[in-house]
Every structure is written in C-alpha cells, then in structure tokens.
Scaffold this motif. Structure first.
Motif, PDB file in Angstrom:
ATOM      1  N   MET A 108       0.647  -1.403   0.109  1.00 18.93           N
ATOM      2  CA  MET A 108       0.180  -0.020  -0.072  1.00 18.93           C
ATOM      3  C   MET A 108       0.945   1.390  -0.041  1.00 18.93           C
ATOM      4  SD  MET A 108      -3.037  -0.919   2.790  1.00 18.93           S
ATOM      5  CE  MET A 108      -3.568   0.412   2.837  1.00 18.93           C
ATOM      6  N   GLY A 111       1.089   3.490  -2.887  1.00 20.17           N
ATOM      7  CA  GLY A 111      -0.170   4.006  -3.359  1.00 20.17           C
ATOM      8  C   GLY A 111      -0.681   5.237  -2.221  1.00 20.17           C
ATOM      9  N   TYR A 117      -5.956   7.610  -4.388  1.00 17.30           N
ATOM     10  CA  TYR A 117      -7.115   7.081  -3.876  1.00 17.30           C
ATOM     11  C   TYR A 117      -7.038   7.360  -2.338  1.00 17.30           C
ATOM     12  CZ  TYR A 117      -7.158   4.753  -8.512  1.00 17.30           C
ATOM     13  OH  TYR A 117      -7.134   4.467  -9.760  1.00 17.30           O
ATOM     14  N   GLU A 119      -7.466   5.826   1.522  1.00 20.51           N
ATOM     15  CA  GLU A 119      -6.893   4.681   1.947  1.00 20.51           C
ATOM     16  C   GLU A 119      -7.715   3.269   2.012  1.00 20.51           C
ATOM     17  OE1 GLU A 119      -4.993   5.468   5.802  1.00 20.51           O
ATOM     18  OE2 GLU A 119      -4.486   3.428   6.322  1.00 20.51           O
ATOM     19  N   VAL A 122      -7.073   2.413  -1.598  1.00 21.42           N
ATOM     20  CA  VAL A 122      -5.740   1.791  -1.777  1.00 21.42           C
ATOM     21  C   VAL A 122      -5.551   0.331  -1.228  1.00 21.42           C
ATOM     22  CG1 VAL A 122      -3.230   2.028  -1.345  1.00 21.42           C
ATOM     23  CG2 VAL A 122      -4.732   3.941  -1.837  1.00 21.42           C
ATOM     24  N   ASN A 162       0.408   1.499  -8.265  1.00 22.88           N
ATOM     25  CA  ASN A 162      -0.059   2.808  -8.843  1.00 22.88           C
ATOM     26  C   ASN A 162      -0.270   2.805 -10.388  1.00 22.88           C
ATOM     27  OD1 ASN A 162      -0.175   3.975  -6.326  1.00 22.88           O
ATOM     28  ND2 ASN A 162       2.044   4.715  -6.604  1.00 22.88           N
TER      29      ASN A 162
END
Ligand SMILES: Nc1ncnc2c1ncn2[C@@H]1O[C@H](COP(=O)(O)OP(=O)(O)OP(=O)(O)O)[C@@H](O)[C@H]1O
Ligand SMILES: [Mg+2]
Lengths: 230, 419
Positions: A108, A111, A117, A119, A122, A162
């Motif tokens: 994560m 991201g 995005y 949380e 993601v 990503n």
C-alpha cells in the motif's frame, strides 16, 4: 496502443572513481506500451547502471530520457519522486520489503504516498494486486515470515500498486530457484498479455529472455543487438 | 504533503526500535523533570528569602538623620561665594530624630494612589537591665495593627499574642535571642534604661523571631505610646514612617520624590537590601544553566539514536525513495521521530517534575530561623512548565535536524548497488 512510453536518447554515463571510465555509450532505444522487453549482457556491461538511469533515481548522465514523452532532465528531486510514484514500478534483485510493515502495508505504501485514492481504496487495490500474484493469503503476515519467491511477488505487487506505465526489474529471478522463477515469469507474461503492461527486465537467464517479445543485448556499455519477435 | 502517512511511517520505525526510543525519551523526561523541579525549588527559595526582607521591611522608610548641615555659614559669605571652602571638624548640631508634623506627612502619604499603607514607628536605643549587667538593645514602638497588616508582624511573634502590646499597658515583646539572654519568660517584668537614664518596668507578653539572629538578640517591640513614655517624649513624637507600596519597583523613584517633598531622609528597599536581589538573580541564572545543560545532553541522546536508526534503516530509506517518497518526505519522517521522542518525553517530564516538586513541598523543613516555614518552599509557576515544553521541543528538533537531513540525502542507487 503503440505509444512510446519511454525513450532513451544518446544516454552516456561515466564513473570517475577511481579512474574515469565510460560505462554507457550513446544508448538510444524506446519502449512502446505493452512491450515485454528483456535486457541481457555480460556481467559489468552496464545493465543495472542503465536501469537506475531509466528509473530516474540516477540523474548523473548525459543524453536525454523521456518518460511519457516528457523529458526528465532539469526536473527537481521531488518532481522525479512523483514521476517514480506515478509512472514507474521497480523490482529489485533482493526483494527489499520494509520489515516494519505488514505485507499489505508494504504494497500500500507507494499508493498512500501518491494519494490518488483514499486509504480504503488503496487497500482494496493492494488486495487485488496480491490476488493477481496469488499471495492474497499472506497479506497480514510480516515480510520476514515469507519465502524468497513470495517476497519477490510482494515486491512485484508493490511495484504495480499505482498502475505504472512501465515496470523495471533488475534480475528479479536472480535469487530464486527454477520453480519460483517460473512463477515470476508467468506473472510477467500475464501482466504483459492480459493487462497490456510494459516491462523492461534485466536478466542473466537466457532461457527467460528467449521467451520475451524483445531482447536488447548489451556489451561494454553499448547495445549490440535489439531483436523483436512477434 | 501527506502528514498522516509520514506519521504512520515514523511510528512504525519508532516501534521497530522501541527500546532505544524509550531510552532517548527517558533522557528527555529526566532532564525536563529536573529542570522543572530545580526551577520550582529555586524560585520557591527565592520568594522565601526575598520575603524575609521584602514582606517585613518598609518599601520606603522616611526618617531624620543627625548629620552636619550641608550649608555652613562661610558658604553664605559673599566674598568667597565662588571659592572652594575647606572646613575641618564640622559637627552636627543638637537635633532631634523626630519627624516634624508627622501627622500631616502621614495623611499626605495615605492619599497617594501608589501607596498601600503607612505605619509609624519609634526607634529607641535602650539597655536591658539584667541584674548588674546592661545589654544594649533597640526598642521599636509600633502600631501593632498597621505593622501586622503591612509587615506580617504577627507571623513572627512565635509565642504570646501580638495584639497584647496594645491591650496591656507597658508591655513588651522581646526578641527571642534577647529573651534567652535575660532568662525572661512570658509574664515576667523586665527593666530597661534609656541612654538619658530614664528607667521603666515592662511586662513581657511574647517573643519575636525574625529568622535573623543578630536582630533577635537586640530588637524588641512595644506600642508607640509605651515607647513615647519610655523616652519621655510627647504623644506626637515618632522617628520613622514606613511606607508600603502597591508596586515595589516604584520604590527608588518615589523615595527621591518624598525626600524632596517632605525635606526628609528617604531610603528605598532596593538600595537598602541590594545584596538580596543579586543573590536571587544569580540563583535563577544557575538553575536555568543547569536545566538547559541537562536538556542539551538529552538532545545528544536523541541525536545518537536517530543517527543509529538512520544507519540501520538505510535500506528502508532507499526503498521509500525508490518507490516515490521524496527527500523532503524522508526528512519529515525523521523530524517527526525526533519530535515524538521530545514531546512524549517532555510531557512525561512535566508530569514527573510536578510530582517531584510536590514531594519536595511535603518534606518538613523546620528551622528556628524561619518560624513561618514548615516544608521546603516550591513555586508552582506555570512559566517553568511552559519554558520546559518549549525547550524540549526546540532541543529535540535541533537534535533531529542533522540526522534527518542526512537521511533525506541518502542516494538509493548507492544503497541498492551495495547489496
Ligand atoms: N559506483 C561506481 N563507481 C565506479 N564504477 C562503477 C560503479 N558502479 C558500477 N561501476 C562499474 O560500472 C560497470 C557497470 O556496472 P553495472 O552494475 O551496470 O553492471 P551490470 O551489467 O549490472 O553487471 P551484473 O550483471 O553483474 O549486475 C562495471 O564495470 C562496474 O564496475
Ligand atoms: Mg547488475
């Protein structure tokens, strides 16, 4: 579909310590969307060096690098970090996960950094990537509780979080046994065919290279062969 | 910038090294605890020592002094007006110490906005007669009520009642030291003689203890009326007017003003007791110096921990950078770590500092010299807590500054190649 996503123009690189030597000599090539490319060559011919330049981490070179048709020269450190975050996925020979975080959190982090995005989203995307790589069950483990092959897959999942334009990998199977190499290879192949992901993989494994769409062979800092198969 | 992410990465790095982090935080806690305790204690002590003088001494004292006239007859002579005149062996003329028309002066003082209160006083030299021996002493004739209200006279009367001075005629409150010398108990009658030879019998109604032994051996108190009788003066005779101000800092200029206005000697508390102020400021200076030194040492602790952490986390930093974190992000991660250590350690230090000072505040501190004090003095001034907080944050920020900058400059290529 056949858009240029990465282009190297006359890239040269020198090292000055202990003596001045040119390790990359006028490297020029471009990669199109969805291409699965492997780079081969003898040890010390400059493959890793090239990859670090393409990844924007190394900025000390001559020539030009265009990613998504945007020149990388004269960009500031923070801008390059953003380019890496948005457009480039990077997989190292040694999986390089952060042991302070769970597998899921490792995937994560890039991201969350990009923050396109929320949380929650993601996290959902991270699960989705782990699923593609067949390791969603390990999500909540700590990286040091995984096998080498699993770690490498986590690293690949992280590089994809990503949706990068291109995935760069430096000997991603160099540390793995036959079976795990096979798994990683088939994942790359699937990414290329199913998800139309562009990949540039540096490898020593000729068998591996033979199965990619295009092979770039280097010698002494120069490209000596660039063969595409279809 | 994504502060939430930075914070979460910082916390994870902290937790991975929680033992070292804890030690660094304890360093900060310790120094803030000591800082708070030291300053609270020193300030308490300063207030106590200043109070020793400041609370029971007039802010301005008006009096007459016997001194030679500044204008000598020769100065009035026209022929030598612009010359230097040298006169030797000038003697003061016989003058009384009395403040003339003191009633009017006191009225004028009471009307002054800046004045909190005024108390009259008679200071008289006496001999305490003990059998065949005479001990020198000073008797202060006071207005008990004004003296108690303005100068806490009552607090220093350790046995007996201060107000008895007014209620019982010809009574005296003896200095503790003087009473011991005379073996005089409460209820006894003692005899005093003035330098002019007048004698008087006085009844002991209490003991007085100022905390300064030299004073307690000599001084005694009676009412103004008794003092006037003793020295055979009229009932308007007083030698001193004591003025207490609302703002003690105004004393020096106001003393000059009164001296001119009433044509009288006037001395302010600062000039009379300058050594006390110097002592206070030096004690404060020393405690700040020690406190800040402690904090700087704690700062080096944090600096070391961060340097070690960065050395250990090179790989992680390289990865963060390779996957899109900028140098600035990495810098903030480590600054956050340093500040977290500083803030948590500091807050805990404030709590412990408060605790330790309350403990000291409970320790009995009984000294014959300070009858009103029962425990060690502590000044719970919010200022010290504020300074402690600011300093813990500032030192940890600076301790984190260079390591963080070093971390932000790490080149990921070198680290990744190094493997
Ligand atoms: N920091 C450096 N300073 C000086 N020379 C260096 C440095 N890093 C690499 N080189 C030299 O540059 C050349 C290219 O190195 P590079 O790592 O790119 O090779 P490579 O093709 O990746 O080899 P391998 O297949 O063994 O990984 C080598 O000759 C190496 O010795
Ligand atoms: Mg290499």
């Amino acid at each position: 579909m056949n858009e240029k996503i990465l282009e190297a123009k006359n890239i040269s690189k020198y090292f000055h310590d202990p003596i001045s030597i040119q390790v990359l000599k006028n490297i020029s090539f471009s990669i199109l969307q969805g291409e699965f490319v492997s780079v081969i060559g003898k040890s010390g011919c400059g493959k890793s060096t090239l990859l670090y330049i393409l990844s924007t981490m190394d900025t000390d070179y001559e020539g030009d690098l265009l990613i998504d048709n945007i020149p990388m020269r004269n960009k500031k450190e923070a801008e390059l970090a953003l380019v890496r975050s948005e457009k480039i996925g990077f997989v190292f020979q040694f999986h390089y996960l952060l042991n302070e975080f769970s597998v899921l959190r490792n995937v994560m982090l890039p991201g969350l950094k990009l923050a396109n995005y929320s949380e929650k989203e993601v996290e959902a995307r991270a699960y989705q990537k782990l699923k593609i790589l067949g390791i969603q069950d390990e999500a909540l483990k700590n990286p040091n509780q995984l096998s080498g092959g699993q770690k490498q897959r986590v690293a690949i999942a992280r590089s994809l979080i990503n949706d990068p334009l291109i995935l760069l990998a430096d000997e991603p199977t160099g540390n793995l046994d036959k079976k795990n190499s096979e798994i990683v290879f088939s994942i790359f192949q699937e990414l290329s065919e199913v998800f139309n992901q562009a990949l540039l993989i540096v490898t020593h494994d000729n068998e591996f290279a033979e199965r990619t769409q295009r092979i770039i062979e280097m010698e002494d800092g120069k490209i000596i062969k660039d063969i595409s198969r279809n | 910038m994504n502060y939430k992410l930075i914070a979460s990465v910082s916390v994870s790095l902290l937790m991975a090294r929680w033992k070292q982090t804890l030690i660094a935080a304890i360093g900060v806690t310790f120094s803030i605890t000591m800082f708070i305790t030291l300053l609270s204690f020193m300030a308490g002590l300063n207030t106590l020592l200043d109070g020793l003088i400041g609370n029971r001494t007039a802010h301005i004292r008006l009096y007459n002094e016997i001194q030679p006239s500044k204008m000598q007859p020769v100065d009035l002579l026209n022929q030598v007006k612009n010359h230097h005149n040298f006169i030797s062996s000038v003697k003061p003329k016989n003058e009384k110490l009395e403040i003339y028309s003191n009633g009017a002066v006191m009225e004028a003082l009471k009307k002054d906005e800046r004045v909190l209160g005024v108390a009259p006083k008679i200071i008289a030299q006496v001999f305490y007669n003990v059998g065949a021996i005479d001990l020198t002493g000073v008797i202060n004739g006071i207005d008990v009520e004004a003296e108690s209200k303005l100068f806490s006279f009552k607090d220093y009367v350790t046995s007996g009642e201060a107000i008895d001075l007014r209620n019982i005629p010809n009574s005296i409150i003896l200095g503790k030291g003087a009473a011991e010398k005379m073996l005089a108990n409460i209820g006894d009658v003692i005899q005093v003689t003035t330098p002019k030879g007048e004698r008087m019998q006085l009844k002991v109604v209490g003991y007085f203890q100022s905390g300064i032994q030299d004073i307690d051996k000599i001084q005694s108190y009676t009412s103004i009326i008794t003092a006037q009788k003793l020295i055979g003066e009229s009932n308007t005779y007083i030698t001193d007017i004591q003025v207490k101000l609302k703002n003690i800092l105004l004393a020096p200029p106001m003393a000059k003003e009164y001296a001119k206005l009433f044509d009288i000697e006037a001395i302010d508390i600062q000039s009379a007791n300058s050594q006390f102020e110097t002592g206070s400021s030096i004690r404060t200076l020393i405690s700040y110096a020690v406190g800040i030194t402690l904090l700087i040492v704690a700062g080096f602790g944090i600096y070391n921990i961060l340097n070690m952490m960065i050395y250990e986390k090179m790989d992680s930093i390289a990865i963060l950078k390779a996957t899109g974190f900028s140098g600035k992000d990495v810098n903030w991660i480590f600054v956050t770590i340093a500040l977290t250590i500083g803030i948590f350690g500091g807050l805990l230090g404030l709590v412990f500092g408060f605790g330790l000072s309350s403990v000291i505040d409970q320790i009995p501190f009984n000294t014959a010299a300070l009858p009103t004090i029962k425990t060690y003095p502590i000044d719970y001034n919010i200022k010290f807590y504020f300074i402690g907080t600011v300093f813990s944050i500032v030192t940890t920020y600076f301790a984190g500054f260079f390591p963080s900058r070093k971390a932000s400059k790490i080149d990921p290529v070198i680290i990744i190649r190094g493997k």
